[in-house]
Design a protein around this motif. Structure first.
Motif, PDB file in Angstrom:
ATOM      1  N   TRP A  38     -42.306  27.709  72.151  1.00  0.00           N
ATOM      2  CA  TRP A  38     -42.341  28.376  73.185  1.00  0.00           C
ATOM      3  C   TRP A  38     -41.592  29.809  73.409  1.00  0.00           C
ATOM      4  O   TRP A  38     -42.062  30.476  73.871  1.00  0.00           O
ATOM      5  CB  TRP A  38     -41.693  27.352  74.185  1.00  0.00           C
ATOM      6  CG  TRP A  38     -42.423  25.991  74.276  1.00  0.00           C
ATOM      7  CD1 TRP A  38     -43.604  25.899  74.192  1.00  0.00           C
ATOM      8  CD2 TRP A  38     -41.777  24.833  74.542  1.00  0.00           C
ATOM      9  NE1 TRP A  38     -43.957  24.370  74.364  1.00  0.00           N
ATOM     10  CE2 TRP A  38     -42.809  23.652  74.538  1.00  0.00           C
ATOM     11  CE3 TRP A  38     -40.541  24.322  74.942  1.00  0.00           C
ATOM     12  CZ2 TRP A  38     -42.803  22.443  74.904  1.00  0.00           C
ATOM     13  CZ3 TRP A  38     -40.161  22.927  75.132  1.00  0.00           C
ATOM     14  CH2 TRP A  38     -41.441  21.965  75.075  1.00  0.00           C
ATOM     15  N   HIS A  63     -43.203  33.420  74.279  1.00  0.00           N
ATOM     16  CA  HIS A  63     -42.558  34.198  75.088  1.00  0.00           C
ATOM     17  C   HIS A  63     -42.248  35.628  74.549  1.00  0.00           C
ATOM     18  O   HIS A  63     -42.649  36.560  75.161  1.00  0.00           O
ATOM     19  CB  HIS A  63     -41.405  33.684  75.893  1.00  0.00           C
ATOM     20  CG  HIS A  63     -40.771  34.488  76.933  1.00  0.00           C
ATOM     21  ND1 HIS A  63     -39.849  35.495  76.546  1.00  0.00           N
ATOM     22  CD2 HIS A  63     -40.993  34.656  78.008  1.00  0.00           C
ATOM     23  CE1 HIS A  63     -39.662  36.269  77.824  1.00  0.00           C
ATOM     24  NE2 HIS A  63     -40.338  35.646  78.714  1.00  0.00           N
ATOM     25  N   LEU A 111     -35.993  20.457  79.552  1.00  0.00           N
ATOM     26  CA  LEU A 111     -36.786  21.280  78.439  1.00  0.00           C
ATOM     27  C   LEU A 111     -36.386  20.763  77.239  1.00  0.00           C
ATOM     28  O   LEU A 111     -37.318  20.561  76.367  1.00  0.00           O
ATOM     29  CB  LEU A 111     -36.498  22.637  78.605  1.00  0.00           C
ATOM     30  CG  LEU A 111     -37.467  23.584  77.613  1.00  0.00           C
ATOM     31  CD1 LEU A 111     -38.764  23.586  78.377  1.00  0.00           C
ATOM     32  CD2 LEU A 111     -36.866  24.974  77.379  1.00  0.00           C
ATOM     33  N   GLU A 146     -44.449  21.095  83.205  1.00  0.00           N
ATOM     34  CA  GLU A 146     -43.041  21.289  83.134  1.00  0.00           C
ATOM     35  C   GLU A 146     -42.539  22.867  82.756  1.00  0.00           C
ATOM     36  O   GLU A 146     -41.798  23.161  83.691  1.00  0.00           O
ATOM     37  CB  GLU A 146     -42.673  20.340  81.808  1.00  0.00           C
ATOM     38  CG  GLU A 146     -42.463  19.080  82.302  1.00  0.00           C
ATOM     39  CD  GLU A 146     -41.414  18.640  83.302  1.00  0.00           C
ATOM     40  OE1 GLU A 146     -40.178  18.969  82.901  1.00  0.00           O
ATOM     41  OE2 GLU A 146     -41.745  18.092  84.299  1.00  0.00           O
ATOM     42  N   ILE A 147     -43.337  23.556  81.953  1.00  0.00           N
ATOM     43  CA  ILE A 147     -42.820  24.782  81.881  1.00  0.00           C
ATOM     44  C   ILE A 147     -43.244  25.641  83.000  1.00  0.00           C
ATOM     45  O   ILE A 147     -42.253  26.555  83.337  1.00  0.00           O
ATOM     46  CB  ILE A 147     -43.537  25.398  80.295  1.00  0.00           C
ATOM     47  CG1 ILE A 147     -43.016  24.790  79.162  1.00  0.00           C
ATOM     48  CG2 ILE A 147     -43.329  26.841  80.359  1.00  0.00           C
ATOM     49  CD1 ILE A 147     -43.975  25.086  77.923  1.00  0.00           C
ATOM     50  N   ARG A 163     -39.998  27.018  84.497  1.00  0.00           N
ATOM     51  CA  ARG A 163     -39.892  28.563  84.516  1.00  0.00           C
ATOM     52  C   ARG A 163     -38.558  28.928  83.727  1.00  0.00           C
ATOM     53  O   ARG A 163     -37.435  29.326  84.165  1.00  0.00           O
ATOM     54  CB  ARG A 163     -39.734  29.352  85.787  1.00  0.00           C
ATOM     55  CG  ARG A 163     -41.066  29.376  86.405  1.00  0.00           C
ATOM     56  CD  ARG A 163     -41.055  29.487  87.888  1.00  0.00           C
ATOM     57  NE  ARG A 163     -40.590  28.153  88.465  1.00  0.00           N
ATOM     58  CZ  ARG A 163     -40.463  28.036  89.843  1.00  0.00           C
ATOM     59  NH1 ARG A 163     -40.653  28.922  90.633  1.00  0.00           N
ATOM     60  NH2 ARG A 163     -40.381  26.812  90.342  1.00  0.00           N
ATOM     61  N   ASN A 165     -43.541  33.226  82.675  1.00  0.00           N
ATOM     62  CA  ASN A 165     -43.675  31.912  82.309  1.00  0.00           C
ATOM     63  C   ASN A 165     -44.995  31.373  82.598  1.00  0.00           C
ATOM     64  O   ASN A 165     -45.276  30.167  81.894  1.00  0.00           O
ATOM     65  CB  ASN A 165     -42.644  31.107  83.488  1.00  0.00           C
ATOM     66  CG  ASN A 165     -41.181  31.444  83.263  1.00  0.00           C
ATOM     67  OD1 ASN A 165     -40.716  30.767  82.326  1.00  0.00           O
ATOM     68  ND2 ASN A 165     -40.617  32.342  83.926  1.00  0.00           N
ATOM     69  N   ALA A 175     -46.968  29.015  79.879  1.00  0.00           N
ATOM     70  CA  ALA A 175     -47.032  27.578  80.345  1.00  0.00           C
ATOM     71  C   ALA A 175     -48.532  27.407  79.819  1.00  0.00           C
ATOM     72  O   ALA A 175     -48.869  26.089  79.290  1.00  0.00           O
ATOM     73  CB  ALA A 175     -47.044  27.135  81.812  1.00  0.00           C
TER      74      ALA A 175
END
Length: 260
Positions: free
Chosen positions: A101, A105, A148, A173-174, A178, A184, A188
């Motif tokens: 993740w 990002h 998380l 969830e992501i 955020r 985000n 996600a």
């Protein structure tokens, strides 16, 4: 989190049959799990269409043809960058989901935030992000970190739940948590797709779930709000919507559609 948090969610009313129907739609696309021969160009086209759709959901006004020519905006550029590494990152989800993740990002936010924000999970010293329209406020950093971490631990354990259910929960969830200062929504949706690849739902990445989410954009914020605050009914409704998205994702595959 308990040993298998996903299985009870897969057992919510209607979810099992909807997940099987969505999986059947993907199986037909892949010739009933015979995994029809797919060229790298076809996978690249599906990923590009997905990147464009995800960026539009995040607020981009770029057209698909502009993205195809490399003339998009920072949102589309970030989404496309993620697709370039998605196939390589997906196999790491079972052992290092947080690293996956944060890498997503880093790729998504190059032109959207400062360099020190890339791959950076927010702390309590920073303002709450508000980059997905229509959602309630993001939870405080300590709650975000706890949830998380629990999600990451759950992904490293065996589950009897369908991969579609796991992917949908990761996405929600992501989005709700955020965990990053910006981008985000892009992360996600890419994380959901990575689970679909890693869990064998679409290992060759020829469906386009982001297009499914875009075509159902009218229910996207509400679905996430229901997931966040509607208890098990809200979670069930999000999962049912995700099954509909996956069926659309198979229909919109470049294996079925001429390049547009």
């Amino acid at each position: 989190m308990t040993a298998d948090v996903f299985e009870p969610l897969a057992g919510l009313e209607g979810v099992g049959s909807a997940a099987r129907a969505a999986r059947d739609a993907v199986d037909v696309l892949l010739r009933d799990r015979g995994l029809r021969k797919v060229s790298a160009d076809t996978t690249a086209e599906a990923l590009l269409r997905g990147a464009h759709a995800s960026a539009v959901l995040a607020g981009s006004s770029a057209t698909l043809e502009e993205v195809r020519r490399g003339e998009g905006d920072p949102l589309t550029a970030g989404a496309v960058r993620m697709t370039g590494e998605l196939m390589g990152l997906a196999p790491r989800l079972d052992t290092a989901p947080v690293q996956v993740w944060t890498r997503l990002h880093q790729l998504a936010a190059v032109d959207l935030g400062s360099e020190d924000q890339l791959g950076h999970l927010r702390t309590s010293r920073e303002p709450l992000p508000d980059d997905i329209p229509g959602l309630p406020p993001a939870p405080p950093a300590d709650e975000m970190w706890e949830r998380l971490s629990g999600l990451a631990q759950a992904l490293t354990r065996p589950t009897k739940a369908p991969g579609l259910v796991v992917a949908a929960i990761v996405h929600a969830e992501i989005a709700v948590l955020r965990p990053f200062p910006v981008a985000n929504g892009l992360v996600a949706r890419a994380a959901e797709r990575a689970v679909l690849i890693a869990r064998g739902i679409d290992p060759v990445a020829v469906t386009v779930p982001e297009v499914g989410h875009l075509e159902l954009a009218g229910s996207y914020p509400q679905g996430l709000r229901d997931y966040a605050g509607g208890g098990l009914v809200g979670v069930r409704d999000w999962l049912l919507r995700s099954c509909e998205v996956l069926a659309l994702a198979a229909e919109r595959s470049p294996l079925n559609n001429a390049v547009r």
